[in-house]
Design a protein around this motif. Structure first.
Motif, PDB file in Angstrom:
ATOM      1  N   GLY A 595       0.782  -1.228   0.000  1.00  0.00           N
ATOM      2  CA  GLY A 595       0.000   0.000   0.000  1.00  0.00           C
ATOM      3  C   GLY A 595       0.811   1.274   0.000  1.00  0.00           C
ATOM      4  N   TYR A 596       2.141   1.156   0.005  1.00  0.00           N
ATOM      5  CA  TYR A 596       3.013   2.338   0.009  1.00  0.00           C
ATOM      6  C   TYR A 596       4.076   2.151  -1.078  1.00  0.00           C
ATOM      7  CZ  TYR A 596       0.714   3.138   4.466  1.00  0.00           C
ATOM      8  OH  TYR A 596      -0.237   3.343   5.441  1.00  0.00           O
ATOM      9  N   PRO A 597       3.720   2.419  -2.323  1.00  0.00           N
ATOM     10  CA  PRO A 597       4.606   2.075  -3.449  1.00  0.00           C
ATOM     11  C   PRO A 597       5.746   3.055  -3.703  1.00  0.00           C
ATOM     12  CG  PRO A 597       2.592   3.086  -4.258  1.00  0.00           C
ATOM     13  CD  PRO A 597       2.417   2.943  -2.781  1.00  0.00           C
ATOM     14  N   LEU A 598       5.680   4.255  -3.118  1.00  0.00           N
ATOM     15  CA  LEU A 598       6.700   5.275  -3.362  1.00  0.00           C
ATOM     16  C   LEU A 598       7.656   5.361  -2.179  1.00  0.00           C
ATOM     17  CD1 LEU A 598       4.393   8.078  -4.850  1.00  0.00           C
ATOM     18  CD2 LEU A 598       5.587   6.251  -6.068  1.00  0.00           C
ATOM     19  N   ARG A 599       8.771   6.105  -2.378  1.00  0.00           N
ATOM     20  CA  ARG A 599       9.751   6.298  -1.320  1.00  0.00           C
ATOM     21  C   ARG A 599      10.029   7.780  -1.127  1.00  0.00           C
ATOM     22  NH1 ARG A 599       8.138   2.383  -0.424  1.00  0.00           N
ATOM     23  NH2 ARG A 599       8.995   0.276  -0.319  1.00  0.00           N
ATOM     24  N   MET A 600      10.026   8.214   0.137  1.00  0.00           N
ATOM     25  CA  MET A 600      10.289   9.614   0.465  1.00  0.00           C
ATOM     26  C   MET A 600      11.758   9.799   0.826  1.00  0.00           C
ATOM     27  SD  MET A 600      10.878  11.924   3.139  1.00  0.00           S
ATOM     28  CE  MET A 600      10.323  11.146   4.636  1.00  0.00           C
ATOM     29  N   ILE A 601      12.364  10.837   0.265  1.00  0.00           N
ATOM     30  CA  ILE A 601      13.718  11.236   0.655  1.00  0.00           C
ATOM     31  C   ILE A 601      13.682  12.684   1.109  1.00  0.00           C
ATOM     32  CG2 ILE A 601      14.801   9.620  -0.955  1.00  0.00           C
ATOM     33  CD1 ILE A 601      15.449  12.064  -2.762  1.00  0.00           C
ATOM     34  N   GLY A 602      14.718  13.115   1.794  1.00  0.00           N
ATOM     35  CA  GLY A 602      14.823  14.496   2.229  1.00  0.00           C
ATOM     36  C   GLY A 602      15.332  15.398   1.116  1.00  0.00           C
ATOM     37  N   LEU A 603      15.310  16.668   1.380  1.00  0.00           N
ATOM     38  CA  LEU A 603      15.723  17.664   0.381  1.00  0.00           C
ATOM     39  C   LEU A 603      16.213  18.898   1.119  1.00  0.00           C
ATOM     40  CD1 LEU A 603      15.791  18.987  -2.458  1.00  0.00           C
ATOM     41  CD2 LEU A 603      13.357  19.461  -2.190  1.00  0.00           C
ATOM     42  N   ARG A 604      17.478  19.244   0.895  1.00  0.00           N
ATOM     43  CA  ARG A 604      18.033  20.461   1.513  1.00  0.00           C
ATOM     44  C   ARG A 604      17.901  21.618   0.538  1.00  0.00           C
ATOM     45  NH1 ARG A 604      20.916  21.534   5.905  1.00  0.00           N
ATOM     46  NH2 ARG A 604      21.273  19.338   6.369  1.00  0.00           N
ATOM     47  N   GLU A 605      17.436  22.775   1.052  1.00  0.00           N
ATOM     48  CA  GLU A 605      17.197  23.945   0.216  1.00  0.00           C
ATOM     49  C   GLU A 605      18.310  24.982   0.402  1.00  0.00           C
ATOM     50  OE1 GLU A 605      12.458  24.470   0.165  1.00  0.00           O
ATOM     51  OE2 GLU A 605      13.345  24.521   2.155  1.00  0.00           O
ATOM     52  N   PRO A 606      18.674  25.700  -0.667  1.00  0.00           N
ATOM     53  CA  PRO A 606      19.758  26.686  -0.554  1.00  0.00           C
ATOM     54  C   PRO A 606      19.479  27.802   0.449  1.00  0.00           C
ATOM     55  CG  PRO A 606      19.290  26.196  -2.865  1.00  0.00           C
ATOM     56  CD  PRO A 606      18.218  25.540  -2.070  1.00  0.00           C
ATOM     57  N   ARG A 607      18.199  28.138   0.657  1.00  0.00           N
ATOM     58  CA  ARG A 607      17.868  29.257   1.547  1.00  0.00           C
ATOM     59  C   ARG A 607      17.274  28.808   2.876  1.00  0.00           C
ATOM     60  NH1 ARG A 607      14.469  33.697  -1.354  1.00  0.00           N
ATOM     61  NH2 ARG A 607      13.924  32.197  -2.970  1.00  0.00           N
ATOM     62  N   SER A 608      17.469  27.551   3.243  1.00  0.00           N
ATOM     63  CA  SER A 608      17.043  27.051   4.555  1.00  0.00           C
ATOM     64  C   SER A 608      18.243  26.459   5.277  1.00  0.00           C
ATOM     65  CB  SER A 608      15.972  25.967   4.413  1.00  0.00           C
ATOM     66  OG  SER A 608      14.744  26.484   3.978  1.00  0.00           O
ATOM     67  N   GLU A 609      18.233  26.562   6.588  1.00  0.00           N
ATOM     68  CA  GLU A 609      19.197  25.857   7.419  1.00  0.00           C
ATOM     69  C   GLU A 609      18.392  25.125   8.490  1.00  0.00           C
ATOM     70  OE1 GLU A 609      22.913  24.439   8.586  1.00  0.00           O
ATOM     71  OE2 GLU A 609      22.240  25.438   6.777  1.00  0.00           O
ATOM     72  N   ASN A 610      18.010  23.906   8.150  1.00  0.00           N
ATOM     73  CA  ASN A 610      17.104  23.146   9.007  1.00  0.00           C
ATOM     74  C   ASN A 610      15.852  23.996   9.266  1.00  0.00           C
ATOM     75  OD1 ASN A 610      19.049  21.105   8.941  1.00  0.00           O
ATOM     76  ND2 ASN A 610      20.110  21.947  10.715  1.00  0.00           N
ATOM     77  N   SER A 611      15.509  24.281  10.529  1.00  0.00           N
ATOM     78  CA  SER A 611      14.254  25.010  10.770  1.00  0.00           C
ATOM     79  C   SER A 611      14.449  26.455  11.189  1.00  0.00           C
ATOM     80  CB  SER A 611      13.453  24.296  11.871  1.00  0.00           C
ATOM     81  OG  SER A 611      14.082  24.447  13.131  1.00  0.00           O
ATOM     82  N   GLY A 691       4.657  28.759   7.317  1.00  0.00           N
ATOM     83  CA  GLY A 691       3.982  27.502   7.638  1.00  0.00           C
ATOM     84  C   GLY A 691       4.705  26.272   7.151  1.00  0.00           C
ATOM     85  N   GLY A 692       4.063  25.555   6.220  1.00  0.00           N
ATOM     86  CA  GLY A 692       4.618  24.310   5.716  1.00  0.00           C
ATOM     87  C   GLY A 692       4.214  23.117   6.561  1.00  0.00           C
ATOM     88  N   ALA A 693       4.745  21.965   6.201  1.00  0.00           N
ATOM     89  CA  ALA A 693       4.413  20.716   6.883  1.00  0.00           C
ATOM     90  C   ALA A 693       5.676  20.080   7.445  1.00  0.00           C
ATOM     91  CB  ALA A 693       3.730  19.750   5.912  1.00  0.00           C
ATOM     92  N   ASN A 694       5.543  19.465   8.596  1.00  0.00           N
ATOM     93  CA  ASN A 694       6.666  18.782   9.239  1.00  0.00           C
ATOM     94  C   ASN A 694       6.833  17.399   8.624  1.00  0.00           C
ATOM     95  OD1 ASN A 694       8.563  17.624  10.881  1.00  0.00           O
ATOM     96  ND2 ASN A 694       7.379  17.798  12.768  1.00  0.00           N
ATOM     97  N   VAL A 695       7.825  17.255   7.744  1.00  0.00           N
ATOM     98  CA  VAL A 695       8.016  15.997   7.018  1.00  0.00           C
ATOM     99  C   VAL A 695       8.288  14.832   7.962  1.00  0.00           C
ATOM    100  CG1 VAL A 695      10.498  16.324   6.672  1.00  0.00           C
ATOM    101  CG2 VAL A 695       9.188  14.942   5.043  1.00  0.00           C
ATOM    102  N   ASN A 696       8.801  15.129   9.163  1.00  0.00           N
ATOM    103  CA  ASN A 696       9.120  14.041  10.079  1.00  0.00           C
ATOM    104  C   ASN A 696       7.885  13.421  10.718  1.00  0.00           C
ATOM    105  OD1 ASN A 696      11.799  14.126   9.497  1.00  0.00           O
ATOM    106  ND2 ASN A 696      12.351  15.416  11.229  1.00  0.00           N
ATOM    107  N   GLN A 697       6.696  13.965  10.401  1.00  0.00           N
ATOM    108  CA  GLN A 697       5.475  13.263  10.783  1.00  0.00           C
ATOM    109  C   GLN A 697       5.294  11.979   9.977  1.00  0.00           C
ATOM    110  OE1 GLN A 697       4.955  14.958  13.892  1.00  0.00           O
ATOM    111  NE2 GLN A 697       3.100  13.837  13.351  1.00  0.00           N
ATOM    112  N   THR A 716      15.106   8.577   5.529  1.00  0.00           N
ATOM    113  CA  THR A 716      15.114   8.525   4.063  1.00  0.00           C
ATOM    114  C   THR A 716      14.697   7.139   3.597  1.00  0.00           C
ATOM    115  OG1 THR A 716      16.382   9.133   2.094  1.00  0.00           O
ATOM    116  CG2 THR A 716      17.507   7.772   3.703  1.00  0.00           C
ATOM    117  N   GLY A 717      14.101   7.082   2.405  1.00  0.00           N
ATOM    118  CA  GLY A 717      13.607   5.816   1.899  1.00  0.00           C
ATOM    119  C   GLY A 717      12.346   5.354   2.591  1.00  0.00           C
ATOM    120  N   VAL A 718      11.625   6.277   3.229  1.00  0.00           N
ATOM    121  CA  VAL A 718      10.415   5.934   3.971  1.00  0.00           C
ATOM    122  C   VAL A 718       9.299   5.579   2.982  1.00  0.00           C
ATOM    123  CG1 VAL A 718       8.669   6.781   5.595  1.00  0.00           C
ATOM    124  CG2 VAL A 718      11.078   7.451   5.868  1.00  0.00           C
ATOM    125  N   PRO A 719       8.600   4.446   3.163  1.00  0.00           N
ATOM    126  CA  PRO A 719       7.517   4.080   2.247  1.00  0.00           C
ATOM    127  C   PRO A 719       6.322   5.018   2.371  1.00  0.00           C
ATOM    128  CG  PRO A 719       7.621   2.540   4.089  1.00  0.00           C
ATOM    129  CD  PRO A 719       8.824   3.427   4.206  1.00  0.00           C
TER     130      PRO A 719
END
Length: 726
Positions: A595-611, A691-697, A716-719
């Motif tokens: 039921g979870y066919p895709l994989r989630m990875i993280g993404l670092r943005e040039p104008r962000s430093e974590n939170s 705002g945005g969403a907390n990906v670690n949920q 990373t690689g979360v289904p």
């Protein structure tokens, strides 16, 4: 009267290249930051985050006076009032429950301040051996350190690619054009990588996403969280062509490693990794036959389900290919302090003993470099029993947005008897605390980047004085914890001794601070003055006074030092470990949930430093919203187009976020930037509006999902599944 304007050389401490900066100070106020053209390594480069830090220092939302939570919210109090109350409440908790009831979480910025690091460590050590110590390392680095501890006997021996001399650089799970390097201190790293190509070499980026770095060099797309399989197949091929006798001269367990890799032919791993067998064989041969080659892995390789195994295998590939501790290969940078060889042996023995004996009470996971898995912090608060946490200090971190299942931690903090934050913002985490104690920014303190001396691609020293005085009533983390410690002296024997020593030293005009130790380390290292025995050598004061732009100690990292880097008494690399074999066995048994066919990875943005930099107007200009990236084919299958709001769900949680479609991903992969999820509970207004969403949920805090060898979070690689919202 005309304003007094000064231009002061210093350096940035947002991320690891530590780029040289010139701070413009007008009547004692920081008014601008610009790149330092005289810096020997960064040579006039600084990223937009470094330039924007003036806005952080002068942010009207910044906390600059101590805050205490009251019935109507936070109220300002004096330092004495805040510290007296904290000490009294902490003393009561220690009396009733002992040191096991106290915890400390140190965030990523703590690593960029030697005084902050010492403050957290020594405070918790002083309270007693049962306290809980957590750091952001269990979200980004512990697997690297434990792999080093296994291979070399000491966690601090971390090989880095010899950028200035290599002819083949393979990077796995790293995007240094955005991150600027991690476990690799190399200003202008983009230029150094292009230099490899200019001298006829190659740079190969292995990543599920054609990142900014991959787009600039050769890209090899890989299925997320299958790096270990790729590395095992590389080793399988290498053992067919290398001289095992040469390996046995420097390492134990060579045959054990060969047997471990034997089943993993490139043909057997191709379907799972997405990399065909011939490509794997060609890369393995190139790594062996290129005289100067290095494999380097970073965050993407550390935060999967097998982070320690993956990191171990990266070093094993470098070793087997003949590229460890040789010019142009994977090398050990170090300050080379007097007696470092035996310091490694002693430190290694202590750290390995701690690793064997100290474990999480929740999961049984060994404590990595003295710290527990931060992913289990909420459960340490809510689970009854001996050592249940009842007090928590949080310094320079926002774990509600950075650990798995942040909402669980958000609820747990409310169950504490005492929560204290050392920070300069009201974040999603600190806004939940009983006290918020304002700390200085990096330009309001002296510093020497001790943590990163072992990762210097070009051995370099720089120290800085404070550029400006502390803003408002802000204070350094060391001063805050030292004052709390003195208030606890009647109850805590170690703090009584500290109070006495501090009192004696003050009579001689000396403060008991970590600066004394930093100065000694500089003096005893390569280029140091050996306390006056080496004429013209360096000390901390000489760096600040005579070399404000920094000084190159050596043009290249020293090689031929493997025996010194190893912390085992045998002075040999140790390859055979039951824990590694168990991880390989687990790797083969892993299955994909239905039921979870895709994989989630993280993404670092040039104008962000974590939170923590989403409150800077310069960095938040334009359309600065969080977007997930999805492959065009996966989007088409789900009737998703650019800008659609989608629901991303995993077995552990769900978020809603807008998406952008792209071809720069391996099909089946979704990339989501981390550090977002500001929801108005904090005091930073611009960040809250973003705002945005907390990906670690989407990630798990279940003890079964914590990496077994190092306590790393699985990020990373979360289904996942993705659905278009109406």
């Amino acid at each position: 009267m005309a304003p007094v304007i000064e231009h002061k050389p210093t350096f940035c401490r947002i991320c690891e290249p530590l780029c040289g900066m010139i701070a413009t100070v007008e009547d004692g106020r920081l008014t601008a930051l610009r790149p330092d053209k005289q810096h020997p390594l960064s040579a006039g480069f600084a990223c937009q985050k470094g330039i924007a830090f003036t806005e952080i220092v002068n942010d009207p939302d910044r906390v600059t006076r101590p805050l205490r939570r009251g019935p109507a919210g936070f109220e300002e109090v004096s330092w004495d009032e805040a510290l007296d109350e904290i000490a009294a409440r902490l003393s009561d908790i220690l009396r009733r429950h002992g040191s096991g009831a106290v915890g400390w979480y140190m965030g990523n910025p703590g690593a960029f301040s030697y005084a902050h690091t010492f403050a957290a460590l020594l405070f918790m050590k002083g309270l007693g051996r049962h306290g809980h110590y957590f750091t952001a390392s269990s979200q980004d680095t512990n697997s690297r350190l434990i792999a080093s501890q296994m291979l070399y006997g000491v966690p601090t021996s971390v090989p880095i690619p010899d950028l200035t001399r290599t002819d083949l650089l393979v990077m796995i799970g790293a995007n240094p054009l955005v991150s600027h390097g991690s476990f690799l201190t190399a200003p202008r790293i983009k230029d150094r990588m292009h230099d490899i190509v200019k001298r006829g070499g190659r740079v190969v980026i292995i990543d599920p996403r054609r990142s900014e770095t991959a787009a600039a060099f050769e890209w090899l797309g890989i299925v997320p969280d299958t790096d270990s399989l790729l590395l095992l197949s590389l080793l399988h091929v290498m053992f067919e062509v290398v001289d095992a006798g040469a390996l046995r001269r420097i390492a134990d367990g060579v045959e054990w490693l060969r047997e471990l890799c034997l089943p993993f032919t490139p043909e057997s791993t191709a379907e799972r990794t997405g990399i065909d067998a011939e490509t794997v064989r060609a890369l393995a041969r190139d790594l062996v036959r290129t005289p100067r080659a290095a494999v380097y892995g970073r965050l993407g390789t550390c935060v999967g389900t097998h982070g320690t195994l993956t990191t171990y295998l990266i070093d094993a590939v470098n070793l087997v290919a003949g590229n460890l501790d040789v010019p142009g290969g994977s090398v050990f940078s170090s300050m080379h302090t007097v007696g470092a060889r035996w310091q490694n042996v002693a430190m290694g023995a202590v750290m390995r003993r701690s690793y064997r004996r100290k474990r999480s009470r929740i999961s049984g996971t060994p404590n990595a470099i003295g710290s527990e898995p931060a992913a289990l912090m909420a459960k340490e608060i809510t689970t009854p029993g001996s050592r249940q946490m009842r007090a928590l200090f949080v310094s320079g971190g926002n774990p509600v947005l950075s650990v798995p299942n942040g909402e669980e931690l958000e609820g747990a903090i409310g169950e504490l008897e005492l929560s204290v934050a050392l920070d300069f913002y009201l974040t999603e985490t600190t806004a939940l605390c009983d006290y918020v104690l304002p700390v200085t920014t990096m330009y309001e303190r002296d510093d020497f980047p001790y943590t990163f001396q072992g990762f210097q691609a070009t051995p370099f020293r720089q120290a800085t004085e404070a550029v400006i005085a502390p803003v408002g009533e802000s204070r350094g983390e060391w001063d805050i914890t030292a004052d709390i410690a003195e208030r606890l002296a009647d109850r805590v024997p170690a703090f009584a001794g500290f109070k006495f020593v501090r009192k004696i030293l003050r009579r001689f005009g000396v403060d008991a601070s970590p600066r004394l130790m930093m100065d000694a380390l500089v003096r005893m290292s390569d280029g140091g003055d050996l306390f006056g025995l080496r004429r013209g050598g360096l000390s901390l004061r000489k760096l600040e006074r005579d070399h404000p732009h920094g000084v190159v100690v050596s043009p290249h990292v020293r090689t031929g030092v493997l025996r010194d880097a190893v912390g085992y008494l045998s002075r040999r690399v140790r390859l055979a470990h039951p824990g590694i074999a168990a991880e390989v066995s687990r790797l083969e048994r892993r299955r994909t949930p239905a039921g979870y066919p895709l994989r989630m990875i993280g993404l670092r943005e040039p104008r962000s430093e974590n939170s923590w930099m989403h409150n800077s107007p310069l960095l938040m200009r334009g359309d600065r919203r969080q977007h997930a990236l999805i492959h065009v084919d996966d989007a088409a299958d789900r009737q998703i187009v650019d800008g659609d709001e989608v629901r991303i769900s995993s077995p552990y949680g769900a978020i809603t976020v807008p998406v952008k479609t792209t071809k720069d991903l391996v099909a089946g992969v979704v990339a989501v930037p981390h550090g977002w999820g500001h929801k108005g509970t904090g005091g930073w207004r611009l960040a809250n509006r973003a705002g945005g969403a907390n990906v670690n949920q989407l990630t798990s805090s279940d003890p079964a999902d914590i990496e077994a060898l190092s306590g790393m979070a699985w990020l990373t690689g979360v289904p996942i599944q993705v659905e278009r919202l109406p």
